[in-house]
Design a protein around this motif. Structure first.
Motif, PDB file in Angstrom:
ATOM      1  N   THR A   1     101.094 207.325   6.919  1.00  0.00           N
ATOM      2  CA  THR A   1     101.957 207.288   5.738  1.00  0.00           C
ATOM      3  C   THR A   1     103.251 208.056   5.994  1.00  0.00           C
ATOM      4  N   HIS A   2     103.138 209.215   6.623  1.00  0.00           N
ATOM      5  CA  HIS A   2     104.321 210.024   6.913  1.00  0.00           C
ATOM      6  C   HIS A   2     105.228 209.297   7.910  1.00  0.00           C
ATOM      7  N   GLY A   3     104.638 208.716   8.926  1.00  0.00           N
ATOM      8  CA  GLY A   3     105.421 207.961   9.899  1.00  0.00           C
ATOM      9  C   GLY A   3     106.108 206.763   9.287  1.00  0.00           C
ATOM     10  N   TYR A   4     105.431 206.071   8.390  1.00  0.00           N
ATOM     11  CA  TYR A   4     106.050 204.928   7.717  1.00  0.00           C
ATOM     12  C   TYR A   4     107.164 205.399   6.775  1.00  0.00           C
ATOM     13  N   HIS A   5     107.010 206.559   6.190  1.00  0.00           N
ATOM     14  CA  HIS A   5     108.070 207.153   5.375  1.00  0.00           C
ATOM     15  C   HIS A   5     109.343 207.309   6.214  1.00  0.00           C
ATOM     16  N   TRP A   6     109.195 207.782   7.433  1.00  0.00           N
ATOM     17  CA  TRP A   6     110.347 207.973   8.311  1.00  0.00           C
ATOM     18  C   TRP A   6     110.971 206.650   8.748  1.00  0.00           C
ATOM     19  N   ASN A   7     110.134 205.640   8.951  1.00  0.00           N
ATOM     20  CA  ASN A   7     110.588 204.433   9.652  1.00  0.00           C
ATOM     21  C   ASN A   7     110.742 203.182   8.803  1.00  0.00           C
ATOM     22  N   VAL A   8     110.411 203.258   7.519  1.00  0.00           N
ATOM     23  CA  VAL A   8     110.535 202.073   6.669  1.00  0.00           C
ATOM     24  C   VAL A   8     112.006 201.684   6.564  1.00  0.00           C
ATOM     25  N   ARG A   9     112.248 200.392   6.452  1.00  0.00           N
ATOM     26  CA  ARG A   9     113.608 199.886   6.319  1.00  0.00           C
ATOM     27  C   ARG A   9     113.568 198.581   5.544  1.00  0.00           C
ATOM     28  N   GLY A  10     114.700 198.174   5.045  1.00  0.00           N
ATOM     29  CA  GLY A  10     114.792 196.923   4.303  1.00  0.00           C
ATOM     30  C   GLY A  10     115.154 197.157   2.854  1.00  0.00           C
ATOM     31  N   PRO A  11     115.158 196.074   2.064  1.00  0.00           N
ATOM     32  CA  PRO A  11     115.598 196.145   0.666  1.00  0.00           C
ATOM     33  C   PRO A  11     114.789 197.119  -0.196  1.00  0.00           C
ATOM     34  N   GLN A  12     113.532 197.344   0.148  1.00  0.00           N
ATOM     35  CA  GLN A  12     112.686 198.261  -0.636  1.00  0.00           C
ATOM     36  C   GLN A  12     112.694 199.673  -0.065  1.00  0.00           C
ATOM     37  N   PHE A  13     113.627 199.955   0.836  1.00  0.00           N
ATOM     38  CA  PHE A  13     113.627 201.251   1.527  1.00  0.00           C
ATOM     39  C   PHE A  13     113.444 202.425   0.580  1.00  0.00           C
ATOM     40  N   ASN A  14     114.325 202.566  -0.397  1.00  0.00           N
ATOM     41  CA  ASN A  14     114.304 203.756  -1.234  1.00  0.00           C
ATOM     42  C   ASN A  14     112.990 203.915  -1.995  1.00  0.00           C
ATOM     43  N   SER A  15     112.523 202.844  -2.604  1.00  0.00           N
ATOM     44  CA  SER A  15     111.289 202.951  -3.402  1.00  0.00           C
ATOM     45  C   SER A  15     110.077 203.238  -2.502  1.00  0.00           C
ATOM     46  N   LEU A  16     109.999 202.564  -1.358  1.00  0.00           N
ATOM     47  CA  LEU A  16     108.869 202.809  -0.458  1.00  0.00           C
ATOM     48  C   LEU A  16     108.960 204.193   0.183  1.00  0.00           C
ATOM     49  N   HIS A  17     110.150 204.568   0.611  1.00  0.00           N
ATOM     50  CA  HIS A  17     110.364 205.888   1.208  1.00  0.00           C
ATOM     51  C   HIS A  17     109.867 206.974   0.260  1.00  0.00           C
ATOM     52  N   ASN A  18     110.227 206.867  -1.013  1.00  0.00           N
ATOM     53  CA  ASN A  18     109.810 207.861  -2.011  1.00  0.00           C
ATOM     54  C   ASN A  18     108.318 207.791  -2.316  1.00  0.00           C
ATOM     55  N   MET A  19     107.776 206.581  -2.425  1.00  0.00           N
ATOM     56  CA  MET A  19     106.347 206.453  -2.697  1.00  0.00           C
ATOM     57  C   MET A  19     105.532 207.011  -1.532  1.00  0.00           C
ATOM     58  N   PHE A  20     105.919 206.678  -0.310  1.00  0.00           N
ATOM     59  CA  PHE A  20     105.197 207.200   0.851  1.00  0.00           C
ATOM     60  C   PHE A  20     105.233 208.729   0.863  1.00  0.00           C
ATOM     61  N   MET A  21     106.390 209.325   0.502  1.00  0.00           N
ATOM     62  CA  MET A  21     106.497 210.780   0.493  1.00  0.00           C
ATOM     63  C   MET A  21     105.561 211.383  -0.562  1.00  0.00           C
ATOM     64  N   THR A  22     105.523 210.794  -1.732  1.00  0.00           N
ATOM     65  CA  THR A  22     104.615 211.279  -2.777  1.00  0.00           C
ATOM     66  C   THR A  22     103.169 211.237  -2.277  1.00  0.00           C
ATOM     67  N   GLN A  23     102.804 210.137  -1.623  1.00  0.00           N
ATOM     68  CA  GLN A  23     101.426 209.981  -1.173  1.00  0.00           C
ATOM     69  C   GLN A  23     101.092 210.919  -0.013  1.00  0.00           C
ATOM     70  N   TYR A  24     101.972 211.016   0.996  1.00  0.00           N
ATOM     71  CA  TYR A  24     101.613 211.881   2.114  1.00  0.00           C
ATOM     72  C   TYR A  24     101.610 213.349   1.709  1.00  0.00           C
ATOM     73  N   THR A  25     102.444 213.732   0.758  1.00  0.00           N
ATOM     74  CA  THR A  25     102.446 215.117   0.276  1.00  0.00           C
ATOM     75  C   THR A  25     101.124 215.440  -0.412  1.00  0.00           C
ATOM     76  N   GLU A  26     100.643 214.518  -1.230  1.00  0.00           N
ATOM     77  CA  GLU A  26      99.351 214.715  -1.910  1.00  0.00           C
ATOM     78  C   GLU A  26      98.219 214.781  -0.890  1.00  0.00           C
ATOM     79  N   MET A  27      98.255 213.912   0.106  1.00  0.00           N
ATOM     80  CA  MET A  27      97.199 213.900   1.118  1.00  0.00           C
ATOM     81  C   MET A  27      97.209 215.178   1.957  1.00  0.00           C
TER      82      MET A  27
END
Length: 154
Positions: A31-57
């Motif tokens: 999840t943390h790695g995907y947070h760093w490397n996600v790209r595309g039209p959903q970048f911002n929403s996915l980047h933020n969601m991944f950060m919320t999830q990896y922080t909780e984990m």
């Protein structure tokens, strides 16, 4: 005196907790790695969601490891130990955003099954504190799964 990490098979609850820890750690890393490397039209929403999830984990990893220690065992701590215990594969930074989400969905489903098995073993051992910890983790991963799955819907 705590037993060596290799002897965890002698204590079923600690073995299952170690599997939960390994799956949780690998899913955290993915999840943390995907947070760093996600790209595309959903970048911002996915980047933020991944950060919320990896922080909780990340916080939960400590709670799981500390439960293993409270039961008198040593918590696994190496990449090789996690690799031997985990059912979750490493991430791939070259994947598309959609494929990253699909991989995380698969990872949460795997971890949910690991958690359900661990809950059964802890319940059979009448280990209520472990059941409580794992039940909370189950709820968290079901929520993460729902949120990720919702991004894949049309």
């Amino acid at each position: 005196m705590p037993k060596a990490a290799e002897s965890l098979a002698d204590t079923p609850v600690c073995l299952e907790l170690s599997k939960v820890l390994a799956d949780s750690y690998n899913l955290y890393l993915k999840t943390h790695g995907y947070h760093w490397n996600v790209r595309g039209p959903q970048f911002n929403s996915l980047h933020n969601m991944f950060m919320t999830q990896y922080t909780e984990m990340w916080t939960a990893l400590d709670e799981i490891a500390e439960r293993i220690r409270a039961l008198g065992e040593l918590a696994p701590m190496s990449g090789s130990a996690f690799g031997n215990l985990s059912s979750i594969k490493e991430g791939d930074a070259t994947k598309s955003a959609t494929d990253m989400v699909k991989e995380l969905v698969k990872g949460h489903k795997t971890l949910i099954e690991t958690l359900k098995n661990a809950i059964k073993v802890a319940d059979d051992a009448s280990d209520d504190p472990t059941v409580d910890l794992l039940t909370v983790r189950l709820g968290s991963h079901e929520k993460h799964l729902w949120m990720l799955s919702a991004t894949l819907e049309d």
